[in-house]
Motif scaffolding. Sequence first.
Motif, short mmCIF file in Angstrom:
data_model
loop_
_atom_site.label_atom_id
_atom_site.label_comp_id
_atom_site.label_asym_id
_atom_site.label_seq_id
_atom_site.Cartn_x
_atom_site.Cartn_y
_atom_site.Cartn_z
N ARG A 246 8.54 -9.27 -0.03
CA ARG A 246 8.08 -9.14 1.35
C ARG A 246 7.49 -7.75 1.60
N ARG B 187 4.09 -7.56 -0.18
CA ARG B 187 3.03 -8.27 0.57
C ARG B 187 2.61 -7.46 1.80
N TRP B 188 3.57 -6.87 2.48
CA TRP B 188 3.24 -6.07 3.65
C TRP B 188 2.39 -4.87 3.24
N GLU C 104 0.42 -4.60 0.64
CA GLU C 104 -0.92 -5.08 0.29
C GLU C 104 -1.74 -5.36 1.54
N LEU C 105 -1.11 -5.94 2.53
CA LEU C 105 -1.80 -6.21 3.79
C LEU C 105 -2.23 -4.92 4.46
N VAL C 106 -1.35 -3.95 4.48
CA VAL C 106 -1.67 -2.66 5.11
C VAL C 106 -2.81 -1.98 4.37
N ARG C 107 -2.80 -2.05 3.07
CA ARG C 107 -3.87 -1.42 2.28
C ARG C 107 -5.21 -2.10 2.50
N ARG C 108 -5.21 -3.43 2.71
CA ARG C 108 -6.46 -4.15 2.94
C ARG C 108 -7.00 -3.95 4.33
N THR C 109 -6.15 -3.68 5.27
CA THR C 109 -6.57 -3.51 6.66
C THR C 109 -6.79 -2.03 6.94
#
Length: 188
Positions: free
Chosen positions: A73, A76-77, A79-84
Motif C-alpha cells: 500500500r 502504491r501510494w 508511485e502515485l505521488v511520484r506520477r502526480t
Amino acid sequence: MTEEEFDAFYATAFPRLTGQLYAFTGDHGEAQDVVQEAFVRAWDRRREFLADGAPEAWIRTVAMRLAVSRWRRARRWLELVRRTPPPEHTPGPGPERTALVAALRTLPEAQRRALVLHHLCDLSVEQVASETGAPVGTVKARLSRGRAALARVLAAESDDAADSADSARSVGSADSADEGKREDDRVR
C-alpha cells in the motif's frame, strides 16, 4: 483458550514476535503495529486457538501478511505521488474570502457555527439542528441574526475600505498638486 491463557500467551509471545517482525520489516514501530493487529484479530478466535495447535505461528503469519500489505500500500501510494506532479501554483484565498472569515470571527460561536454549517457545508436547517442539538426554530433565529450581523460587519468593512481608498486618492492628488507647484516655483 481462556482470556487468562490468552493474556499469558500475549505476554510471552509479543516480544518474540515483535523481534521476528522487526527483522522482517526493519522498522520496530511497524513490527509492533502489525504484531498488535495480529493479536487483535486472534482475540476473536481465541476459543479455537488450542485446536489449531500453533497459535504463535498463526499470529506470525497474520503479522507478516499485514506487513506485506502495508508495504504494498505504501509503495502504491509512493508511485502515485511520484506520477502526480505538484500543482504549479495554488492561489491563496481571495480578499472576499479573507473578509468573510474575518467577519465570521466577530460573530458569536452559535451563530457562526449555524452559518458555516448551513451556507458553507450546504446542510439543511434540519440537519444543522440535528448536528448542533438545537431546535429548528433556534437554528433559524441564529441564521437570521447571524446573516444580519454579518451584513453589518461586511458593510462596515467595505465602507472603511472605500474611505481608505478615497483618502489615499485625495492624499495622492494633493501630493501631486504640491509637486506641480514646487516644479513651477523652480522653473521661475
